[in-house]
Enzyme design. Sequence first.
Site: not given
Length: 826
Positions: A231-232, A235-237, A239, A254, A363
């Site tokens: 899905l997405h 740089n952090g990983g 989904v 996630k 957020d």
Amino acid sequence: MYLAYLDFCRPDTPFYDTADHDDAGELFGFHDEPVPPTWSRTRSGEWVMYSPDEIDLRWQGWKIHVSGTVDNSDELLRRVGAECLRSRVHFKALANAVMVNRRNSKYADRGGSGKFVTIYPRDDRQFAELLKTLDALTKDFEGPTILSDLRFGDGPVYVRYGAFRSRKVADSGGRLVECIENPDGQLVPDERRPGFHPPQWAQMPDVLTPSLRKRSERTLSDFPYRPHKALHYSNGGGVYLARDLETDEDVLLKEARPHCGLDESGQDAVGRLERERDTLRALDGVPGVPALRNYAQGVEHMFLARDYAPGRSLMELQLERNPLVNPESGHTPQDYARWCQSVLSRIEFSVAQMHERGIVFGDLHPGNVIVAEDDSIGFIDFESSSTDVDDHVQSMGVFGYRAPAGYTGVAVDRFALGCIRLGLLVPQTRLLALGPAQCAALVRHAEQAFDLPDAYFSTLEDELGWALDQPELPDADTADLPGLLHRFRSRSHDQRLFAGDIRQFLEPGGGVAMGYGASGVLWTLARLGHDVEDADLRWVREQLGRSAMPIGFFAGLAGIAHALTGLDDDLAARCLARAVEVSRAQESDDLSLASGLAGLTGQLLHADDPAAEQFARRLADSVDDPKALPAGLFAGRSGLSLVLGRAADRFADDRLAHAARELLQAEIEQFGLHQADPLPLSTLPAFGNGLASGVLGVGWALHEYARLGLGTEFDSERGRVDEIAGQTIAANAGLFNGLCGVVQYLLFAAETEPCLRARALELRPQLQWSTSGTGDGLMFLGDESLKYSLDLGTGVCGLFLTHRALDRAVADIPLLTRSGSGVASS
């Protein structure tokens, strides 16, 4: 493209600029130590390069990467660098901890993440020896996984086959990409996508056999979830939509990569995922908060599984349903406003519940709110949440919904609520970074456009913390363009004279070209009747002597020739002659208006050059399959059609007219204009309603085709684009990709559809939304609304040119408009 803009946002300037590497932190100690004799050390941007003088650097081969973190990078470099010096091998390393942090940040390129030291062995034997030595030296160090590489051993050492020295070739979109040479001597892209993908023809060294075996044995066979849709990615990983193997239900999965995705506080993706896990537990039962399923490790990364919330993001729905954004939405302003109020009430209730449980969401924006078919809402992405309801400081946030400095705790969420309240109606919340005056203007527009419930904006001042009784925004009609440009020119800058779009730094000669560089600014000054300074022309001459440039119009020599005509006729003639010479000497796949053959041909036609007919026929001959070409006016088929149509008219050539017609037909199919229901703007190419690459560029070419009398077969499609152009909201403000371009399109189309002229005049007040009055005069936000711009394509010059066009009620864009038929000469 948005993430690319972040790389050019320095805090010390209101304009896009390159990162000031020299001032971005102290060098690592290793870089300050004297280099041994017969070694050379040079600084190149974020890297420090080390080269043994007597050893040539190969073009390509197996290279070594060492990954590091902000905390361990200084000591890691001392060990690795000392071994590289001892082994007399070429290598480079990031200059300081600031660069390491930037490489591993949340918005950094995944392909470059983790790469701290790069080593270029002189042959496979040295490659094998260095791998074993470096593995022993660094086995106790940690670092981000390098996604494009194969890990060697258990430490932070990685390998891949790729380029040692830079060789770049333009791709189909005109972008320069790094290349390697295949066995046939052809340059092919040096791919750096996630996963270890060496070229099939690259011989695998024996030393990598154990690493390959270990990689193949490393599986997720005992992991309780099976991802089946990405899905997405960041740089952090990633989904993913995944299947729970025990319950056979879909869950949202996630992923978090250790030491990657660093936010402004320095926390990595794993730390934020742990925070999300704790928040979901604390908010269990709050409406819209998904239930936590699991938190587990899979190979090297951490994973959180939670209930999957079916539906679509509020961001997507607001763009689809808002009648101001999508005239074909089928919703009246009154119905849409009632829907907004209903969704907002649900969001407000759940956010209040979070605050009562001691949690700040942190957020909140439409992309993090999911709306189901029954209009119930769900929240995603709790990784920025906090238990500090009074003093939490936002460390990440989407621009346009992020609270200003000084907002803490629940005030962060309340500010975001206010932004959503306004943005659902007028999706221009990025402009709120300019302050309360912009907010007041947007509120006035929303109140005029929608039949709002009395209470809709009653809480907005409290949510934002701003008074909304603000004065009118500054107007370009009363501003001093020469004075503004005088204050902000930078003749000492090695890449640009006037601040503008990031393409100044990404495209060869971008800082001097017509679209985003000095030539466009000087052309605008002359066009508006102002003097051009000799020193500015001198700067352009110097830049033209420094590097090769494309041949096209908005990004190349042809456009510079156009701009300098009447200012420096000798230089203009030399630029055009140089473009012709280069085009004849080098075969290129670039046929575009912006940087390629169509742009050169268009200028030859404009200048009535004897070579125009030859180049027009060459352009037509180069189009083998229109459907294989890119879309759009600047990079693709519409630009070619416009130029070939003009050539067909000039030389009475039916073959050129046929080529123009075929190109337009392919564009119409690409954009869905032939369908009963056109494709939604969200599915179109970048800047889907823009002039340079979007549907308005197609419409411009369609109007030119009709104006030239080449046919009437596309009249209905042209009318469809005219309807789209009548919308009142554009993602950006500038000429090429934004509202100025919409206004110019309407004026151009009004030559055959006079009713559109009134619509263009109605949009005039909206041009002020992206302006800001400062002590330095009127400023104008460039593309992505992150920084100001002075250039023609995205900035102040395009704004002033559009105001002049509105005053005269006639479109005016270089090359796109031309003499005859009442269109302004350019």
